[in-house]
Design a protein around this motif. Structure first.
Motif, PDB file in Angstrom:
ATOM      1  N   PRO A  60       0.815  -1.226   0.000  1.00 53.70           N
ATOM      2  CA  PRO A  60       0.000   0.000   0.000  1.00 53.70           C
ATOM      3  C   PRO A  60       0.852   1.281   0.000  1.00 53.70           C
ATOM      4  CG  PRO A  60      -0.731  -1.527   1.715  1.00 53.70           C
ATOM      5  CD  PRO A  60       0.513  -2.104   1.128  1.00 53.70           C
ATOM      6  N   LYS A  61       2.077   1.218   0.535  1.00 57.73           N
ATOM      7  CA  LYS A  61       2.906   2.420   0.621  1.00 57.73           C
ATOM      8  C   LYS A  61       3.739   2.628  -0.647  1.00 57.73           C
ATOM      9  CE  LYS A  61       2.129   3.193   5.159  1.00 57.73           C
ATOM     10  NZ  LYS A  61       2.671   2.232   6.129  1.00 57.73           N
ATOM     11  N   VAL A  62       4.263   1.542  -1.181  1.00 58.36           N
ATOM     12  CA  VAL A  62       5.220   1.675  -2.291  1.00 58.36           C
ATOM     13  C   VAL A  62       4.534   1.471  -3.647  1.00 58.36           C
ATOM     14  CG1 VAL A  62       6.023  -0.724  -2.359  1.00 58.36           C
ATOM     15  CG2 VAL A  62       7.609   1.124  -2.956  1.00 58.36           C
ATOM     16  N   GLY A  63       3.295   0.993  -3.614  1.00 56.90           N
ATOM     17  CA  GLY A  63       2.561   0.774  -4.861  1.00 56.90           C
ATOM     18  C   GLY A  63       2.844  -0.605  -5.427  1.00 56.90           C
ATOM     19  N   ALA A  64       1.941  -1.060  -6.297  1.00 57.00           N
ATOM     20  CA  ALA A  64       2.041  -2.431  -6.823  1.00 57.00           C
ATOM     21  C   ALA A  64       3.306  -2.617  -7.636  1.00 57.00           C
ATOM     22  CB  ALA A  64       0.807  -2.746  -7.676  1.00 57.00           C
ATOM     23  N   GLU A  65       3.649  -1.614  -8.447  1.00 62.77           N
ATOM     24  CA  GLU A  65       4.835  -1.746  -9.303  1.00 62.77           C
ATOM     25  C   GLU A  65       6.107  -1.777  -8.459  1.00 62.77           C
ATOM     26  OE1 GLU A  65       7.182   0.727 -12.688  1.00 62.77           O
ATOM     27  OE2 GLU A  65       5.172   1.445 -12.158  1.00 62.77           O
ATOM     28  N   GLY A  66       6.170  -0.859  -7.498  1.00 57.01           N
ATOM     29  CA  GLY A  66       7.335  -0.802  -6.616  1.00 57.01           C
ATOM     30  C   GLY A  66       7.480  -2.093  -5.826  1.00 57.01           C
ATOM     31  N   PHE A  67       6.353  -2.625  -5.378  1.00 59.11           N
ATOM     32  CA  PHE A  67       6.385  -3.840  -4.569  1.00 59.11           C
ATOM     33  C   PHE A  67       6.893  -5.014  -5.416  1.00 59.11           C
ATOM     34  CE2 PHE A  67       4.582  -7.495  -2.281  1.00 59.11           C
ATOM     35  CZ  PHE A  67       5.087  -7.227  -1.012  1.00 59.11           C
ATOM     36  N   ALA A  68       6.409  -5.066  -6.663  1.00 59.11           N
ATOM     37  CA  ALA A  68       6.839  -6.149  -7.558  1.00 59.11           C
ATOM     38  C   ALA A  68       8.345  -6.041  -7.815  1.00 59.11           C
ATOM     39  CB  ALA A  68       6.070  -6.081  -8.875  1.00 59.11           C
ATOM     40  N   LYS A  69       8.799  -4.808  -8.010  1.00 52.26           N
ATOM     41  CA  LYS A  69      10.223  -4.576  -8.278  1.00 52.26           C
ATOM     42  C   LYS A  69      11.062  -5.016  -7.058  1.00 52.26           C
ATOM     43  CE  LYS A  69      10.889  -0.387 -10.153  1.00 52.26           C
ATOM     44  NZ  LYS A  69      11.418   0.994 -10.110  1.00 52.26           N
ATOM     45  N   ALA A  70      10.557  -4.675  -5.876  1.00 52.84           N
ATOM     46  CA  ALA A  70      11.288  -5.042  -4.656  1.00 52.84           C
ATOM     47  C   ALA A  70      11.440  -6.558  -4.571  1.00 52.84           C
ATOM     48  CB  ALA A  70      10.578  -4.497  -3.427  1.00 52.84           C
ATOM     49  N   GLY A  71      10.439  -7.245  -5.103  1.00 47.60           N
ATOM     50  CA  GLY A  71      10.489  -8.709  -5.069  1.00 47.60           C
ATOM     51  C   GLY A  71      11.564  -9.298  -5.958  1.00 47.60           C
ATOM     52  N   THR A  72      12.089  -8.505  -6.881  1.00 44.87           N
ATOM     53  CA  THR A  72      13.125  -9.021  -7.788  1.00 44.87           C
ATOM     54  C   THR A  72      14.533  -8.699  -7.299  1.00 44.87           C
ATOM     55  OG1 THR A  72      13.326  -7.005  -9.102  1.00 44.87           O
ATOM     56  CG2 THR A  72      11.587  -8.553  -9.758  1.00 44.87           C
ATOM     57  N   LEU A  73      14.625  -7.938  -6.219  1.00 50.31           N
ATOM     58  CA  LEU A  73      15.965  -7.511  -5.767  1.00 50.31           C
ATOM     59  C   LEU A  73      16.802  -8.702  -5.307  1.00 50.31           C
ATOM     60  CD1 LEU A  73      15.137  -4.282  -3.711  1.00 50.31           C
ATOM     61  CD2 LEU A  73      15.941  -4.472  -6.080  1.00 50.31           C
ATOM     62  N   ARG A  74      18.029  -8.688  -5.723  1.00 44.13           N
ATOM     63  CA  ARG A  74      18.948  -9.727  -5.267  1.00 44.13           C
ATOM     64  C   ARG A  74      20.189  -9.063  -4.685  1.00 44.13           C
ATOM     65  NH1 ARG A  74      20.734 -13.202  -9.332  1.00 44.13           N
ATOM     66  NH2 ARG A  74      19.793 -12.034 -11.028  1.00 44.13           N
ATOM     67  N   ASN A  75      20.984  -9.890  -3.996  1.00 40.19           N
ATOM     68  CA  ASN A  75      22.188  -9.348  -3.357  1.00 40.19           C
ATOM     69  C   ASN A  75      23.048  -8.563  -4.346  1.00 40.19           C
ATOM     70  OD1 ASN A  75      21.343 -10.629  -1.121  1.00 40.19           O
ATOM     71  ND2 ASN A  75      23.170 -11.913  -0.836  1.00 40.19           N
ATOM     72  N   GLU A  76      23.541  -7.431  -3.884  1.00 41.09           N
ATOM     73  CA  GLU A  76      24.467  -6.566  -4.623  1.00 41.09           C
ATOM     74  C   GLU A  76      23.821  -5.755  -5.738  1.00 41.09           C
ATOM     75  OE1 GLU A  76      27.348  -6.036  -3.064  1.00 41.09           O
ATOM     76  OE2 GLU A  76      26.578  -7.553  -1.697  1.00 41.09           O
ATOM     77  N   PHE A  77      22.494  -5.830  -5.881  1.00 42.69           N
ATOM     78  CA  PHE A  77      21.825  -4.852  -6.750  1.00 42.69           C
ATOM     79  C   PHE A  77      22.073  -3.467  -6.146  1.00 42.69           C
ATOM     80  CE2 PHE A  77      18.198  -7.021  -9.293  1.00 42.69           C
ATOM     81  CZ  PHE A  77      19.022  -8.097  -9.597  1.00 42.69           C
ATOM     82  N   VAL A  78      22.203  -2.468  -7.011  1.00 45.47           N
ATOM     83  CA  VAL A  78      22.370  -1.100  -6.522  1.00 45.47           C
ATOM     84  C   VAL A  78      21.028  -0.389  -6.658  1.00 45.47           C
ATOM     85  CG1 VAL A  78      23.643   1.053  -6.789  1.00 45.47           C
ATOM     86  CG2 VAL A  78      24.766  -1.122  -7.284  1.00 45.47           C
TER      87      VAL A  78
END
Ligand code: ASP
Length: 599
Positions: A60-78
């Motif tokens: 609800p805070k970061v939005g659906a797109e932001g949330f989906a993107k956060a789900g793809t983050l892996r170690n050492e992403f900048v």
């Protein structure tokens, strides 16, 4: 999918966000240390050189797109995260500077992605060092290395501060130069414009800083890179950094005074260690006699005792033989170690052999006054009693003796003393024992070269009271040279310099230089001395070593961003490398047959 920085501005480093920012919007940027999905929330530990900060993604805070993107983050992403600072909803993490807060993300940009790194980026890495050195740019992301390099930067800054206040000028000296002998081999750089001629990379700025004194700069300092092509040694670097200085119109005490205050300031400001002044001083002779080392660790006793007189004329051939050959017999008392098992003693004997001893004589004083000893049977009861008494041996003590030339005896017992102290845990890592070692011998006999060599360097001033012995007994002439030692490590060293042409010429003669060769190599210095040279003196610290001790690192490589390994190669760049035939041609060089395959 690397996004841009457009319109974004970092407001804080990760750990600059504090409780004071609670309720405020911040933008932080860094590397993903770890992502955890917890149902409807995604947690990310964000890392930059300042440390870690927890970021929370809530749809609800970061939005659906932001949330989906956060789900793809892996170690050492900048990533760049914008969000509101809040008090942590879950448990506080006391190990973190930012342990009471978190950032609730309202925006996320992935600035760049990362492949899976070859090893985890973490404190106290267990990954083998050669792997880490191959990927040094990743290794350097680890918090321990980042702390070391930040400390090195700080120490350099503190040095500059202090020197500036004391009237020193920072002046650069050349990297491409003629060789300045400090006893090591030079790195050579072929000249293209002068085929067949070579520059040498400086082993230190020694000659140039002396010339700056001739030129009236009065007080010079430089944080200078130095190069020494020495034989393979585990913890040596072919290039290293000196904090180098030179002062005019001074003698030993003046140099020591400035440097004591400098050390006090730097250690206080850098690591909060208070050095009581004055720092104790000890002559080289005393250091050798008491500790068997010119860089004694004075955090513990176990001092050497010369028992030569006590055992003179005894029946033990090893002792007698050493004395007959002009050597000595000395011992150390490992207090309370009398019950050391035979196996362990044998190990110490092997250790001593590594330092040139032919053997090691031992004597354990038993509780009932009898002895367990490798040599007691060769000596009378009286002789033994006198020896034990001279050593201060009490029941339960272990006495260890070396008998040989002085140099061997010192080396062996000096090393043994340290080894035993290490084993017994006598070295307090939080104690900082500084010591000046002074009055070094001017010259040192080199068996290899069959001549005297300068112990420090050829520009070191002899002590006035010894100069008359330079022809009759050169080995007995002491120098106005000093080292600063910390817990058994040489932090730096220097000397008063010869500023009289006649003494300098004599020095070259003693060192076996012909007049012609001295002038060919150092003519510019000797010439400069003919035009009014102030008395001068100086000192240089090994900056890497200083920071290494401050940070209690295990290796000099831990305080150098891009170090080389034991064989002087760089595992990341593969330097040194071969060059194109054309480059060699331009330099007028040709490789000898098979040279490239040589180890
Ligand atoms: N140049 C010397 C060295 O590198 C230091 C000095 O004498 O100032 O050891």
């Amino acid at each position: 999918m690397a996004e841009s920085m457009k319109g974004l501005h970092r407001t804080h480093r990760c750990t600059e966000v504090s409780n004071a920012e609670i309720g405020k919007v911040v933008t932080v940027m860094g590397w993903v240390q770890k992502r955890r999905n917890l149902g409807s929330l995604i947690f990310v530990d964000l890392r930059d050189r300042s440390g870690l900060l927890q970021v929370v993604f809530d749809e609800p805070k970061v939005g659906a797109e932001g949330f989906a993107k956060a789900g793809t983050l892996r170690n050492e992403f900048v990533v760049a995260v914008t969000g509101t600072v809040e008090r942590r909803s879950a448990a506080v993490n006391e190990n973190l500077k930012t342990g009471e807060i978190e950032v609730i993300a309202t925006g996320l940009r992935v600035l760049s992605e990362s492949e899976t790194p070859p090893f985890p980026i973490e404190e106290n890495s267990l990954t083998k060092e050669d792997v880490r050195l191959r990927y040094r740019y990743l290794d350097l992301r680890r918090p321990d290395l980042q702390r070391n390099l930040m400390m090195k930067s700080k120490v350099a800054m503190l040095l500059r501060n202090f020197m500036e206040k004391e009237g020193f000028l920072e002046i650069e000296t050349p990297m491409l130069t003629k060789s300045t002998p400090e006893g090591a081999r030079d790195y050579l750089v072929p000249s293209r414009v002068h085929p067949g001629s070579f520059y040498a990379l400086p082993q230190s700025p020694q000659l140039f800083k002396q010339l700056l004194m001739c030129s009236g700069y009065d007080r010079y300092f430089q944080i200078a890179r130095c190069f020494r092509d020495e034989d393979l040694r585990a913890d040596r670097q072919p290039e290293f950094t000196q904090a180098d200085m030179e002062l005019s119109f001074v003698d030993v005490d003046d140099v020591i005074d400035v440097n004591e205050r400098l050390l006090q300031y730097v250690f206080r400001e850098a690591i909060g260690v208070e050095i009581p002044l004055p720092i104790p001083r000890m002559s080289w002779q005393e250091a050798m006699d008491r500790y068997g080392s010119d860089k004694p660790d004075t955090r513990f006793g176990m001092e050497l005792v010369d028992v030569s007189e006590t055992v003179a004329g005894c029946g033990f051939g090893v002792f007698a033989g050493a004395l007959e050959n002009g050597g000595s017999v000395r011992g150390i008392n490992a207090v309370g170690q009398g019950a050391m098992p035979r196996k362990k003693i044998d190990k110490l004997v092997e250790f001593a052999k590594g330092y040139g001893a032919k053997g090691l004589a031992y004597l354990a004083v038993n509780g009932d006054g009898t002895y367990k000893s490798s040599f007691a049977k060769f000596m009378t009861e009286e002789e033994l009693r006198a020896l034990v008494e001279k050593m201060g041996g009490k029941p339960g003590d272990l006495l260890l003796f070396a008998a040989d030339r002085n140099k061997v005896v010192w080396d062996v017992l000096g090393a043994l003393r340290l080894e035993i102290a290490k084993e017994l845990g006598l070295l307090d890592p939080n104690q900082y024992n500084f010591l000046w070692v002074t009055e070094f011998p001017l010259l040192e006999w080199s068996e290899e070269e069959g001549r005297f060599m300068a112990m420090h360097h050829p520009f070191t001033m002899p002590m006035e009271e010894d100069w008359d012995k330079i022809d009759s007994d050169p080995g007995a002439v002491r120098a106005k040279a000093y080292d600063i030692v910390l817990n058994g490590t040489e932090l730096g060293g220097g000397s008063v310099r010869i500023h009289q042409n006649d003494i300098q010429e004599k020095m070259f003669e003693v060192l076996g230089f012909t007049k012609e060769r001295a002038h060919e190599q150092f003519g510019f210095l000797l010439d400069a001395f003919r035009y009014g040279v102030p008395p001068h003196a100086g000192l240089a610290y090994g900056l890497d070593r200083m920071v290494m001790l401050m940070m209690k690192c295990g290796s000099i490589r831990d305080v150098i961003a891009f170090p080389k390994v034991k064989d002087a190669s760089c595992l990341m760049t593969d330097a040194p490398g071969t060059v194109e035939e054309k480059q060699l041609e331009e330099l007028g060089l040709q490789l000898r047959e098979g040279a490239a395959d040589a180890p």
